[in-house]
Design a protein around this motif. Sequence first.
Motif, PDB file in Angstrom:
ATOM      1  N   ILE A 138     -21.938 -35.496 -30.683  1.00 16.12           N
ATOM      2  CA  ILE A 138     -22.836 -35.019 -32.224  1.00 16.12           C
ATOM      3  C   ILE A 138     -24.389 -34.143 -31.562  1.00 16.12           C
ATOM      4  CG2 ILE A 138     -21.708 -36.631 -33.693  1.00 16.12           C
ATOM      5  CD1 ILE A 138     -24.144 -37.861 -34.123  1.00 16.12           C
TER       6      ILE A 138
ATOM      7  N   SER B  86     -27.773 -34.654 -36.739  1.00 21.95           N
ATOM      8  CA  SER B  86     -26.436 -34.765 -37.076  1.00 21.95           C
ATOM      9  C   SER B  86     -26.448 -36.704 -36.758  1.00 21.95           C
ATOM     10  CB  SER B  86     -25.301 -34.639 -35.444  1.00 21.95           C
ATOM     11  OG  SER B  86     -26.294 -34.964 -34.590  1.00 21.95           O
ATOM     12  N   GLU B  87     -24.833 -36.910 -37.338  1.00 26.89           N
ATOM     13  CA  GLU B  87     -24.732 -38.273 -37.220  1.00 26.89           C
ATOM     14  C   GLU B  87     -23.322 -38.292 -38.138  1.00 26.89           C
ATOM     15  OE1 GLU B  87     -25.997 -38.623 -41.615  1.00 26.89           O
ATOM     16  OE2 GLU B  87     -23.808 -38.888 -42.723  1.00 26.89           O
TER      17      GLU B  87
ATOM     18  N   GLU C 215     -36.419 -35.307 -33.979  1.00 28.46           N
ATOM     19  CA  GLU C 215     -35.207 -34.945 -34.889  1.00 28.46           C
ATOM     20  C   GLU C 215     -34.385 -35.936 -34.670  1.00 28.46           C
ATOM     21  OE1 GLU C 215     -32.948 -31.693 -34.249  1.00 28.46           O
ATOM     22  OE2 GLU C 215     -33.349 -30.284 -35.525  1.00 28.46           O
TER      23      GLU C 215
ATOM     24  N   TYR D  30     -26.052 -36.694 -27.845  1.00 28.94           N
ATOM     25  CA  TYR D  30     -25.599 -37.816 -28.363  1.00 28.94           C
ATOM     26  C   TYR D  30     -24.277 -38.064 -28.380  1.00 28.94           C
ATOM     27  CZ  TYR D  30     -25.901 -41.830 -31.342  1.00 28.94           C
ATOM     28  OH  TYR D  30     -25.831 -44.028 -31.926  1.00 28.94           O
TER      29      TYR D  30
ATOM     30  N   LYS E 151     -30.871 -38.099 -34.662  1.00 27.99           N
ATOM     31  CA  LYS E 151     -29.552 -38.321 -34.634  1.00 27.99           C
ATOM     32  C   LYS E 151     -28.341 -40.427 -35.226  1.00 27.99           C
ATOM     33  CE  LYS E 151     -28.835 -34.895 -31.445  1.00 27.99           C
ATOM     34  NZ  LYS E 151     -27.487 -33.745 -30.882  1.00 27.99           N
TER      35      LYS E 151
END
Lengths: 161, 205
Positions: free
Chosen positions: A161, A129-130, A87, A149, A89
């Motif tokens: 996040i 997520s960002e 995933e 993160y 980020k």
Amino acid sequence: MAELLKVGIADYKVGKSPATIISYGLGSCIGITLYDAKSKVGGLVHIMLPDSTQARANENPAKFADTGIPLLLKEVIALGAVKSRIEAKMAGGSQMFQFAGASDIMAIGKRNAELAKKTLQKCGIKIASEDLGGTYGRTVEMDLTTGLYKIRTINKGEKTI
Amino acid sequence: MSDSMLNLSAMQLDAIREIGNVGAGNSATALSQLINKKIDMDVPSVSVVPLADVPDLVGGPDTMVAGIFLRVYGKAPGSVLFLMPRESAFYLVEHLLGEQKSADGELTEMDQSALMEIGNILAGAYLNALSYYTKLTLLPSIPAMAVDMAGAILNVVIVQLGQMGDHALVIETQFLSEDDGINGHFFLIPDSGSLQIILNAVGVK
């Protein structure tokens, strides 16, 4: 003390738990991480420009979103991450200075973010997520044990996040 | 032409240093008149550094600084940055606006506006001298300002250069006021290609 991997501008690092990967003082640049929670393998690339095909100096793939992300993906897989579990980020892409009549270069953060998303999509990687945009700098770090993160700023506090 | 600046001769470096000296001298005089204090300046340092190392010139990408940024338009485009620690920004505001700032306070909009005007005056003085010396027309943009991490502020300049190469030519001068209240760094960073134009203009091959 777990290892701390430092990533400079237009640079990337990959590692395994218990290491932490950190990159300091991102403005319009973006710190993109790829992480596999099962093998606890991950990496971070600090890109500064969106598109390698539009730059004259494009020898360094880690400088651009469109080449830096595939490079990072290849490297985390080589270290044991499984692609279907990876995933992404990302954080950064701010616009530090507001000008009246600003040139394109001032909106580079936004273009970085757009092309990073497009490239991740092309690679088939989900964005978990960002934290993008704004007018402030960020120092970002990923803990490869937890996959968290963390984003530090000077005036806007800290978030994970 | 991307990184041809890596091969500058000693004579070219001297010429660039001299250009920096003339510009910074003019700026230092302007700053001195503004705050009515003696300002010392260093002999400008000229260095060609990898883009990633530029933030290290001001204490690392994580260091908090006040930065005033201007673009240079005209025959030899580039960027001008005036970076200083937060305390120096406060000091300047106190001396310009006559208000007391507490050390943990924020810079108000009025303060920032005053600081941008200083950036404007300093850059103007610098570019005037440079224009006079090279006979090239050089005009500053409207200034912009940020108080943030040095790395994030320098991003603006680095991105510009990053499209053309992996190194920056940095002409840096340090300003120090007689009472140590101001400790600022003035950077002139020519765009790729501008350096050659400047060198040609002063007749250095």
